[in-house]
Design a protein around this motif. Structure first.
Motif, PDB file in Angstrom:
ATOM      1  N   PHE A 122      -2.088   5.759   6.188  1.00 52.06           N
ATOM      2  CA  PHE A 122      -2.707   5.653   4.757  1.00 52.06           C
ATOM      3  C   PHE A 122      -1.770   4.491   4.121  1.00 52.06           C
ATOM      4  O   PHE A 122      -2.348   4.014   3.087  1.00 52.06           O
ATOM      5  N   VAL A 123      -0.506   4.289   4.353  1.00 52.96           N
ATOM      6  CA  VAL A 123       0.456   3.242   3.680  1.00 52.96           C
ATOM      7  C   VAL A 123      -0.370   1.907   3.518  1.00 52.96           C
ATOM      8  O   VAL A 123      -0.183   1.407   2.540  1.00 52.96           O
ATOM      9  N   PRO A 124      -1.010   1.303   4.742  1.00 50.62           N
ATOM     10  CA  PRO A 124      -1.435   0.087   4.458  1.00 50.62           C
ATOM     11  C   PRO A 124      -2.506  -0.127   3.286  1.00 50.62           C
ATOM     12  O   PRO A 124      -2.825  -1.060   2.921  1.00 50.62           O
ATOM     13  N   PHE A 125      -3.336   0.953   2.996  1.00 51.14           N
ATOM     14  CA  PHE A 125      -4.304   1.003   2.190  1.00 51.14           C
ATOM     15  C   PHE A 125      -3.695   0.698   0.835  1.00 51.14           C
ATOM     16  O   PHE A 125      -4.379   0.296  -0.175  1.00 51.14           O
ATOM     17  N   ALA A 130      -1.229  -9.241  -1.506  1.00 46.89           N
ATOM     18  CA  ALA A 130      -0.376 -10.275  -1.292  1.00 46.89           C
ATOM     19  C   ALA A 130       0.685  -9.913  -0.238  1.00 46.89           C
ATOM     20  O   ALA A 130       1.098 -10.916   0.907  1.00 46.89           O
ATOM     21  N   ALA A 131       1.298  -8.645  -0.073  1.00 50.25           N
ATOM     22  CA  ALA A 131       2.136  -8.204   0.703  1.00 50.25           C
ATOM     23  C   ALA A 131       1.330  -8.237   2.145  1.00 50.25           C
ATOM     24  O   ALA A 131       1.920  -8.925   3.412  1.00 50.25           O
ATOM     25  N   THR A 132       0.151  -7.859   2.291  1.00 46.06           N
ATOM     26  CA  THR A 132      -0.706  -7.942   3.309  1.00 46.06           C
ATOM     27  C   THR A 132      -1.131  -9.256   4.014  1.00 46.06           C
ATOM     28  O   THR A 132      -0.838  -9.645   5.157  1.00 46.06           O
ATOM     29  N   GLY A 133      -1.110 -10.120   3.018  1.00 37.80           N
ATOM     30  CA  GLY A 133      -1.617 -11.524   3.360  1.00 37.80           C
ATOM     31  C   GLY A 133      -0.105 -12.366   3.864  1.00 37.80           C
ATOM     32  O   GLY A 133      -0.292 -12.963   4.883  1.00 37.80           O
ATOM     33  N   ALA A 180      -7.918  -1.546   5.185  1.00 39.36           N
ATOM     34  CA  ALA A 180      -8.769  -0.439   4.708  1.00 39.36           C
ATOM     35  C   ALA A 180      -9.111   0.576   5.148  1.00 39.36           C
ATOM     36  O   ALA A 180      -9.782   1.702   4.722  1.00 39.36           O
ATOM     37  N   LEU A 181      -8.617   0.926   6.397  1.00 38.98           N
ATOM     38  CA  LEU A 181      -8.959   2.021   7.267  1.00 38.98           C
ATOM     39  C   LEU A 181      -8.384   3.141   6.727  1.00 38.98           C
ATOM     40  O   LEU A 181      -8.868   4.378   6.969  1.00 38.98           O
TER      41      LEU A 181
END
Length: 306
Positions: A122-125, A130-133, A180-181
């Motif tokens: 759940f943390v990536p959601f 900006a951090a993901t990119g 988004a998973l």
């Protein structure tokens, strides 16, 4: 109560108490409601007005009617953006549903460190775009990225990834899925916990295998949630912007320019606010049509998805 005084009806007292409770509730919720409605309605109305104008943000706007919409219908850049968005949606939505179901089923069992695994999913959601990119640029950088470093260890040539027009969209799909998973897993996990255990017990008594129970019991019970999640993820895919903005900026050579990035490019880079507003409203209409279509399908099939 003194002699001659008429008793007040209980209905009136209850009615006054209800009015006071409602007034108190609106006193607390009213300001936030006005802010939310204002931030939703005002931009929509303003975009509708701008879509019928030609305005660069500096000079006086000029009314052009529906010329912006007719220009959109003949814009090859828009068709490219639509094609990229449809391609992304066709990969992203089914993959998020399938992986969401599989991970939810795996995390619905009693295993050690279950809370840790659920948190990792759940943390990536909740991580910012900006951090993901930034993380995606670091991982998939062609020269110093971690992925290409691992490929070199196995003798595989380095890949272009986000700098390769043929690979960039696939990489964006992977990055978007990673972010988004967690949503689909949480939704499916909640739905799995609501399935009555008696259904599995009856299937087990009838001699059903695990695959048969998954196919005949789990999947039918998850159908309403699947339709809801499919609509949600479709709208998310149509509105893809943040990952593109923080990684490729629509490149290379426009290979990852989606509809929303096309709108951003027209409105804020070319300063064609009317044209960008027309494209944004067109996207809104398409999203509404897709949502209504899925709702009608669910009602027709008598699936309580909404």
């Amino acid at each position: 109560m003194t002699r001659g005084e008429r008793p007040r009806p209980a209905v009136s007292i209850r009615g006054n108490a209800t009015i006071r409770r409602n007034a108190t509730a609106w006193l607390f919720a009213g300001p936030a409601t006005l802010i939310i409605v204002g931030l939703s309605v005002f931009p929509a109305v303003w975009s509708l007005l701008l879509s019928q104008q030609r305005w660069d943000g500096i000079t006086a706007p000029r009314y052009v009617g529906f010329r912006n919409y007719t220009a959109l219908a003949a814009d090859p850049e828009l068709y490219d953006a639509v094609g990229h968005t449809v391609f992304f949606t066709a990969i992203f939505v089914p993959a998020s549903l399938v992986l969401g179901v599989l991970l939810a089923v795996a995390l619905n069992r009693r295993i050690r460190f279950l809370a840790f695994y659920r948190t990792c999913v759940f943390v990536p959601f909740v991580t910012s775009a900006a951090a993901t990119g930034i993380l995606a640029n670091f991982v998939f950088e062609p020269r110093t990225g971690i992925v290409n470093g691992g490929l070199r260890m196995f003798g595989i040539p380095a890949q272009g990834f986000l700098e390769d027009p043929g690979q960039a969209m696939f990489v964006l799909c992977l990055v978007a899925l990673w972010g988004a998973l967690g949503f689909t897993v949480v939704v499916y996990l909640a739905a799995l916990q609501d399935i009555p255990a008696a259904l599995y017990e009856a299937a087990q008594i009838d001699g059903a295998s695990r695959w048969q129970m998954f196919r005949r019991v789990t999947l039918p019970q998850l159908l309403p949630v699947t339709i809801f999640t499919a609509v949600w993820q479709t709208i998310t895919a149509l509105q893809l912007f943040d990952v593109v903005f923080t990684t490729t900026r629509g490149g290379p050579v426009g290979a990852t320019r989606t509809i929303v990035y096309f709108i951003y490019h027209q409105a804020f880079e070319r300063a064609e606010y009317g044209y960008g507003s027309a494209a944004a409203l067109s996207l809104f209409v398409v999203s509404v049509i897709i949502t209504i279509g899925m709702m009608v399908y669910a009602r027709f099939k008598r699936i309580e998805a909404f």
